[in-house]
Design a protein around this motif. Structure first.
Motif: not given
Length: 386
Positions: A23-50
């Motif tokens: 159940c823990f692993i299934l929960g882990l896999g259910s939101l890792i994609a969105l959380n990865s986008l959040w944590t890569m915010g510094d990259y996306y704010y450099k890649l795209f205009p603010k």
């Protein structure tokens, strides 16, 4: 007789730890994609205009798709094969995570409106996958064992902590190299794909469709279930509204610059996710678990005070106070969500618990959707951002 009862209890406990781990692993896999986008915010704010407000836009695109699909699936939950619903959702998570990497490689990290629209489309796919998984898993686990729901929710919060840990490592490793932000983001993205693949490939012992015919059993309607548990629905809604009106847009765009420099926002999001994960285990200690309906409602309402607290801290406070506030936000978010999910299903039949789990997931998603919309209100009076 006592020996027989004890052996029966031991028999029922067999495999419980393994099931909780799954159940823990299934929960882990259910939101890792969105959380990865959040944590890569510094990259996306450099890649795209603010002025594109990437994290705010990604989140607000993600949620309407999640909410609308979850609304449909909740209405037809008794007619849907939950097993196929869950597997489809995890498969879509895996494919979408892989395509994020492919898109970055195909465009060589150049940015522009095309890749931006592509990422927005992938966020919509993640929203559809989230709706398929969240309601289906919570509904199925609700009538099995409260600890299973707790493990699944803890896995969801662990996805944020894992994404932050990976981002910290990759940022430290590639920060001083040429094109370091992109290399770090790509490295973290590959880990995201691996996590989604693991979740999609987990044996389906916990999410197998239960063999009952809902039409042959008397059960309360969805409306009756909602009216009997409206305060719990409000708890989840308010908890999500406050959290998502601050995370991630406010943290990345409205907290200013401090001594930590480019690490500041990443430290904030990391502290939020770590405390979110930690607090999801507090209800396992019986004396610390809040079960009072009135107490849960008061706690959810009191979190409204966090909005002015964040406003004045961002305007006048030092980075230490902001880190403390973000930590408290994560602590209360995980704690209240797990308390509500593990208390509500008691006293209902299996089909009713399944339906109630879907309803609660729907209200949580509604709160998230409202929160990401309210997050844009922080931009009022900041015309230079547009």
């Amino acid at each position: 007789m006592a020996i027989s009862d004890e052996s029966e209890v031991l028999r029922r406990m067999e495999g419980k730890f393994e099931a909780m781990l799954i159940c823990f692993i299934l929960g882990l896999g259910s939101l890792i994609a969105l959380n990865s986008l959040w944590t890569m915010g510094d990259y996306y704010y450099k890649l795209f205009p603010k002025r594109y407000h990437p994290l705010r836009v990604f989140t607000i695109i993600y949620q309407p798709f999640a909410l609308s699909i979850m609304l449909i699936l909740t209405h037809y939950e008794s007619r849907i094969n939950t097993r196929m619903r869950n597997l489809s959702g995890y498969t879509l998570f895996f494919v979408g995570s892989l395509l994020v990497l492919v898109l970055d490689l195909a465009t060589s990290g150049r940015g522009g409106i095309g890749p931006y629209i592509g990422l927005c489309a992938l966020c919509a796919c993640f929203g559809i996958a989230h709706a398929s998984v969240q309601g289906g898993m919570v509904g199925d686990l609700s009538f099995m064992c409260p600890e299973f729901v707790q493990s699944f929710v803890a896995g969801i919060y662990a996805s944020g902590a894992l994404a932050c840990a990976l981002r910290l490592v990759t940022k430290a490793s590639f920060e001083k190299s040429d094109n370091g932000l992109r290399n770090g983001a790509s490295s973290e993205g590959s880990k995201t794909v691996s996590a989604d693949l693991a979740a999609a490939g987990i044996p389906n012992g916990t999410n197998q469709q239960v063999g009952f015919d809902a039409n042959q059993q008397e059960r309360l309607s969805n409306k009756q279930l909602f009216l009997q548990n409206i305060d719990y629905a409000v708890d989840l809604f308010l908890t999500a509204v406050i959290t998502l009106s601050i995370i991630p847009g406010f943290l990345y765009e409205d907290t200013g610059s401090h001594k930590l420099g480019t690490w500041y926002q990443l430290v904030l999001i990391t502290m939020y996710n770590v405390m979110d994960l930690t607090s999801s285990y507090i209800p396992l200690i019986k004396c610390l678990k809040l079960e009072s309906r009135k107490g849960l409602l008061i706690a959810a309402l009191s979190r409204l005070l966090l909005v002015p607290a964040f406003y004045f801290t961002a305007k006048y406070g030092e980075q230490g106070w902001m880190i403390f506030l973000v930590s408290f936000l994560g602590l209360t978010n995980g704690y209240l969500t797990v308390c509500v999910y593990t208390v509500v299903p008691k006293g209902y039949k299996g089909p009713e618990q399944n339906a109630l789990g879907n309803l609660l997931a729907l209200w949580l998603s509604s709160g998230i959707c409202a929160g990401v919309a309210l997050d844009w209100l922080w931009l009022i009076g900041k015309s230079e951002n547009f």
